[in-house]
Motif scaffolding. Structure first.
Motif, PDB file in Angstrom:
ATOM      1  N   LYS A  89       0.840  -1.208   0.000  1.00 46.36           N
ATOM      2  CA  LYS A  89       0.000   0.000   0.000  1.00 46.36           C
ATOM      3  C   LYS A  89       0.873   1.255   0.000  1.00 46.36           C
ATOM      4  CE  LYS A  89      -3.722   0.370  -0.167  1.00 46.36           C
ATOM      5  NZ  LYS A  89      -4.553   0.495  -1.385  1.00 46.36           N
ATOM      6  N   ALA A  90       1.996   1.226   0.691  1.00 43.87           N
ATOM      7  CA  ALA A  90       2.907   2.375   0.699  1.00 43.87           C
ATOM      8  C   ALA A  90       3.499   2.602  -0.695  1.00 43.87           C
ATOM      9  CB  ALA A  90       4.013   2.175   1.732  1.00 43.87           C
ATOM     10  N   LEU A  91       3.758   1.520  -1.424  1.00 40.45           N
ATOM     11  CA  LEU A  91       4.266   1.664  -2.792  1.00 40.45           C
ATOM     12  C   LEU A  91       3.251   2.351  -3.694  1.00 40.45           C
ATOM     13  CD1 LEU A  91       6.158  -1.661  -3.579  1.00 40.45           C
ATOM     14  CD2 LEU A  91       7.105   0.639  -3.341  1.00 40.45           C
ATOM     15  N   THR A  92       1.968   2.151  -3.412  1.00 41.11           N
ATOM     16  CA  THR A  92       0.946   2.791  -4.249  1.00 41.11           C
ATOM     17  C   THR A  92       0.902   4.295  -4.021  1.00 41.11           C
ATOM     18  OG1 THR A  92      -0.854   2.506  -2.637  1.00 41.11           O
ATOM     19  CG2 THR A  92      -0.507   0.729  -4.229  1.00 41.11           C
ATOM     20  N   ASN A  93       1.580   4.776  -3.000  1.00 39.59           N
ATOM     21  CA  ASN A  93       1.561   6.206  -2.699  1.00 39.59           C
ATOM     22  C   ASN A  93       2.862   6.899  -3.103  1.00 39.59           C
ATOM     23  OD1 ASN A  93      -0.093   8.302  -1.752  1.00 39.59           O
ATOM     24  ND2 ASN A  93       1.028   8.377   0.173  1.00 39.59           N
ATOM     25  N   LEU A  94       3.675   6.234  -3.918  1.00 43.45           N
ATOM     26  CA  LEU A  94       4.868   6.903  -4.440  1.00 43.45           C
ATOM     27  C   LEU A  94       4.424   8.091  -5.276  1.00 43.45           C
ATOM     28  CD1 LEU A  94       7.127   3.897  -5.461  1.00 43.45           C
ATOM     29  CD2 LEU A  94       7.608   5.581  -3.711  1.00 43.45           C
ATOM     30  N   PRO A  95       5.133   9.161  -5.322  1.00 47.32           N
ATOM     31  CA  PRO A  95       6.503   9.405  -4.905  1.00 47.32           C
ATOM     32  C   PRO A  95       6.656   9.878  -3.460  1.00 47.32           C
ATOM     33  CG  PRO A  95       5.732  11.274  -6.150  1.00 47.32           C
ATOM     34  CD  PRO A  95       4.607  10.279  -6.108  1.00 47.32           C
ATOM     35  N   HIS A  96       5.612   9.818  -2.664  1.00 53.33           N
ATOM     36  CA  HIS A  96       5.745  10.197  -1.258  1.00 53.33           C
ATOM     37  C   HIS A  96       6.660   9.207  -0.545  1.00 53.33           C
ATOM     38  CE1 HIS A  96       2.666  13.228  -1.750  1.00 53.33           C
ATOM     39  NE2 HIS A  96       1.963  12.337  -2.423  1.00 53.33           N
ATOM     40  N   THR A  97       7.182   9.582   0.602  1.00 50.37           N
ATOM     41  CA  THR A  97       8.185   8.783   1.304  1.00 50.37           C
ATOM     42  C   THR A  97       7.594   7.724   2.231  1.00 50.37           C
ATOM     43  OG1 THR A  97       8.286  10.419   3.072  1.00 50.37           O
ATOM     44  CG2 THR A  97       9.864  10.665   1.250  1.00 50.37           C
ATOM     45  N   ASP A  98       6.326   7.404   2.073  1.00 49.67           N
ATOM     46  CA  ASP A  98       5.665   6.440   2.948  1.00 49.67           C
ATOM     47  C   ASP A  98       6.379   5.087   2.956  1.00 49.67           C
ATOM     48  OD1 ASP A  98       3.974   8.576   2.827  1.00 49.67           O
ATOM     49  OD2 ASP A  98       2.190   7.428   2.318  1.00 49.67           O
ATOM     50  N   PHE A  99       6.815   4.642   1.798  1.00 49.08           N
ATOM     51  CA  PHE A  99       7.466   3.340   1.699  1.00 49.08           C
ATOM     52  C   PHE A  99       8.732   3.312   2.548  1.00 49.08           C
ATOM     53  CE2 PHE A  99      10.323   0.300  -0.443  1.00 49.08           C
ATOM     54  CZ  PHE A  99       9.565  -0.849  -0.293  1.00 49.08           C
ATOM     55  N   THR A 100       9.519   4.359   2.483  1.00 45.83           N
ATOM     56  CA  THR A 100      10.744   4.437   3.271  1.00 45.83           C
ATOM     57  C   THR A 100      10.434   4.465   4.767  1.00 45.83           C
ATOM     58  OG1 THR A 100      11.837   5.596   1.464  1.00 45.83           O
ATOM     59  CG2 THR A 100      12.878   5.752   3.619  1.00 45.83           C
ATOM     60  N   LEU A 101       9.415   5.229   5.148  1.00 45.55           N
ATOM     61  CA  LEU A 101       9.004   5.262   6.555  1.00 45.55           C
ATOM     62  C   LEU A 101       8.646   3.869   7.054  1.00 45.55           C
ATOM     63  CD1 LEU A 101       6.687   8.407   6.683  1.00 45.55           C
ATOM     64  CD2 LEU A 101       8.757   8.062   8.015  1.00 45.55           C
ATOM     65  N   CYS A 102       7.842   3.175   6.291  1.00 45.08           N
ATOM     66  CA  CYS A 102       7.413   1.833   6.687  1.00 45.08           C
ATOM     67  C   CYS A 102       8.602   0.877   6.742  1.00 45.08           C
ATOM     68  CB  CYS A 102       6.352   1.306   5.731  1.00 45.08           C
ATOM     69  SG  CYS A 102       4.791   2.216   5.807  1.00 45.08           S
ATOM     70  N   LYS A 103       9.451   0.952   5.741  1.00 45.32           N
ATOM     71  CA  LYS A 103      10.609   0.065   5.676  1.00 45.32           C
ATOM     72  C   LYS A 103      11.511   0.241   6.900  1.00 45.32           C
ATOM     73  CE  LYS A 103      13.749   1.117   2.620  1.00 45.32           C
ATOM     74  NZ  LYS A 103      14.520   1.281   1.392  1.00 45.32           N
ATOM     75  N   CYS A 104      11.674   1.473   7.343  1.00 44.79           N
ATOM     76  CA  CYS A 104      12.542   1.749   8.485  1.00 44.79           C
ATOM     77  C   CYS A 104      11.975   1.232   9.801  1.00 44.79           C
ATOM     78  CB  CYS A 104      12.815   3.248   8.590  1.00 44.79           C
ATOM     79  SG  CYS A 104      13.869   3.851   7.273  1.00 44.79           S
ATOM     80  N   MET A 105      10.712   0.920   9.833  1.00 43.29           N
ATOM     81  CA  MET A 105      10.090   0.435  11.070  1.00 43.29           C
ATOM     82  C   MET A 105      10.079  -1.093  11.166  1.00 43.29           C
ATOM     83  SD  MET A 105       7.026   3.149  11.609  1.00 43.29           S
ATOM     84  CE  MET A 105       6.746   2.620  13.292  1.00 43.29           C
ATOM     85  N   ILE A 106      10.655  -1.754  10.174  1.00 41.48           N
ATOM     86  CA  ILE A 106      10.698  -3.225  10.159  1.00 41.48           C
ATOM     87  C   ILE A 106      12.126  -3.654  10.457  1.00 41.48           C
ATOM     88  CG2 ILE A 106      10.304  -5.282   8.759  1.00 41.48           C
ATOM     89  CD1 ILE A 106       8.437  -3.489   7.012  1.00 41.48           C
ATOM     90  N   ASP A 107      12.293  -4.508  11.469  1.00 43.57           N
ATOM     91  CA  ASP A 107      13.662  -4.901  11.829  1.00 43.57           C
ATOM     92  C   ASP A 107      14.295  -5.766  10.742  1.00 43.57           C
ATOM     93  OD1 ASP A 107      13.441  -7.800  12.430  1.00 43.57           O
ATOM     94  OD2 ASP A 107      12.166  -7.139  14.079  1.00 43.57           O
ATOM     95  N   GLN A 108      15.603  -5.819  10.769  1.00 43.91           N
ATOM     96  CA  GLN A 108      16.381  -6.444   9.708  1.00 43.91           C
ATOM     97  C   GLN A 108      16.023  -7.920   9.501  1.00 43.91           C
ATOM     98  OE1 GLN A 108      18.394  -4.613   7.773  1.00 43.91           O
ATOM     99  NE2 GLN A 108      18.675  -6.395   6.483  1.00 43.91           N
ATOM    100  N   THR A 109      15.790  -8.646  10.572  1.00 40.69           N
ATOM    101  CA  THR A 109      15.480 -10.080  10.402  1.00 40.69           C
ATOM    102  C   THR A 109      14.180 -10.277   9.635  1.00 40.69           C
ATOM    103  OG1 THR A 109      14.425 -10.129  12.576  1.00 40.69           O
ATOM    104  CG2 THR A 109      16.729 -10.813  12.473  1.00 40.69           C
ATOM    105  N   HIS A 110      13.192  -9.438   9.908  1.00 38.71           N
ATOM    106  CA  HIS A 110      11.925  -9.557   9.180  1.00 38.71           C
ATOM    107  C   HIS A 110      12.067  -9.051   7.738  1.00 38.71           C
ATOM    108  CE1 HIS A 110       9.663 -10.995  12.552  1.00 38.71           C
ATOM    109  NE2 HIS A 110       9.939  -9.928  13.278  1.00 38.71           N
ATOM    110  N   GLN A 111      12.954  -8.102   7.506  1.00 29.18           N
ATOM    111  CA  GLN A 111      13.166  -7.606   6.143  1.00 29.18           C
ATOM    112  C   GLN A 111      13.736  -8.684   5.239  1.00 29.18           C
ATOM    113  OE1 GLN A 111      15.275  -3.919   5.674  1.00 29.18           O
ATOM    114  NE2 GLN A 111      14.013  -2.844   7.165  1.00 29.18           N
ATOM    115  N   GLU A 112      14.356  -9.675   5.823  1.00 27.30           N
ATOM    116  CA  GLU A 112      14.966 -10.734   5.024  1.00 27.30           C
ATOM    117  C   GLU A 112      14.020 -11.902   4.766  1.00 27.30           C
ATOM    118  OE1 GLU A 112      18.644 -11.535   7.040  1.00 27.30           O
ATOM    119  OE2 GLU A 112      19.355  -9.499   6.691  1.00 27.30           O
TER     120      GLU A 112
END
Length: 193
Positions: free
Chosen positions: A73-96
Motif C-alpha cells: 500500500k505504501a508503494l501505491t503512494n509513491l513518490p511520497h516517502t511512505d514506503f521508506t518510513l514503513c521500511k525503516c520500522m521493520i527490523d532487519q530479520t523480518h526484512q529478510e
C-alpha cells in the motif's frame, strides 16, 4: 460497503488518539483495517505506521502478511516517502523474510526508476498482489509521471511539486548573419533624406 469502511476508519482514528495507539489489544482491529484498505483500495498511513510500531514493541505479534500489505500500500503512494518510513520500522530479520524481501526489492526498482525490471519482477511474483486492489494502476500513474519527467527534463522540488520547463527555457540562440551590399542600402538612405 463504503459506509462500513468509513465507519471503520472513524473507529481506527479514535483508537489512534492518545495512549491507546500503543495498546497491543487493538492490534487485531488495526490488522483488519489494513486488510480492508487493501481490499477497498484505500490508504491510511497513520494507521499502518501504528501497526508497524506495535510490531516493534511486541515482536511476538509480528505478521508477515499484514506487513507485506502495508508495504505494498505504501508503494501505491509513491513518490511520497511512505514506503521508506514503513521500511525503516521493520527490523532487519523480518526484512529478510521472503515476501518482505521481494517487496523491498520491488520498491527499490521503482524508487530508482528501473521500471522495466520492476514489471518483469512483479510478473514473476504475482502472488504478492493477492488481495491488493488497484496496485498496478497506482504504480502506473507513478511510472508515467517519472518517464515524462526524465524525457522532458522536468524537475520535482522538496514539496513534491513538479516543474515543467517551457519551450522558452530551452530556446537556443542563433546568430543570423546578413550580407548587405552598399548599393542596395544607398537607395534607401537617399530617399530618407
Amino acid at each position: 460497503m463504503t459506509s462500513s469502511f468509513e465507519q471503520m476508519r472513524a473507529n481506527v482514528a479514535k483508537l489512534l488518539r492518545g495512549i491507546d495507539r500503543y495498546n497491543p489489544e487493538n492490534l487485531s482491529t488495526l490488522e483488519r483495517y489494513v486488510e480492508t484498505q487493501a481490499r477497498e483500495n484505500a490508504y491510511d498511513l497513520e494507521a499502518n505506521l501504528a501497526v508497524l510500531k506495535l510490531y516493534q514493541f511486541n515482536p511476538a505479534y509480528f505478521q508477515t502478511s499484514v506487513t507485506s500489505q502495508i508495504l505494498l500500500k505504501a508503494l501505491t503512494n509513491l513518490p511520497h516517502t511512505d514506503f521508506t518510513l514503513c521500511k525503516c520500522m521493520i527490523d532487519q530479520t523480518h526484512q529478510e523474510e521472503r515476501p518482505i524481501r521481494q517487496i523491498l526489492y520491488l520498491g527499490n526498482l521503482l524508487e530508482t526508476c528501473h521500471f522495466q525490471s520492476f514489471w518483469t519482477s512483479l510478473e514473476e511474483n504475482r502472488e504478492l498482489l493477492d488481495g491488493i486492489a488497484g496496485f498496478e494502476d497506482s504504480v502506473r500513474k507513478y511510472t508515467q509521471v517519472k518517464v515524462w519527467m526524465s524525457k522532458y527534463g522536468w524537475t520535482e522540488d522538496d514539496d513534491g511539486q513538479i516543474f515543467i520547463f517551457s519551450q522558452e527555457e530551452s530556446v537556443k540562440p542563433k546568430n543570423i548573419v546578413e550580407k548587405i551590399d552598399f548599393e542596395s542600402v544607398s537607395s534607401i538612405m537617399a530617399t530618407s533624406q
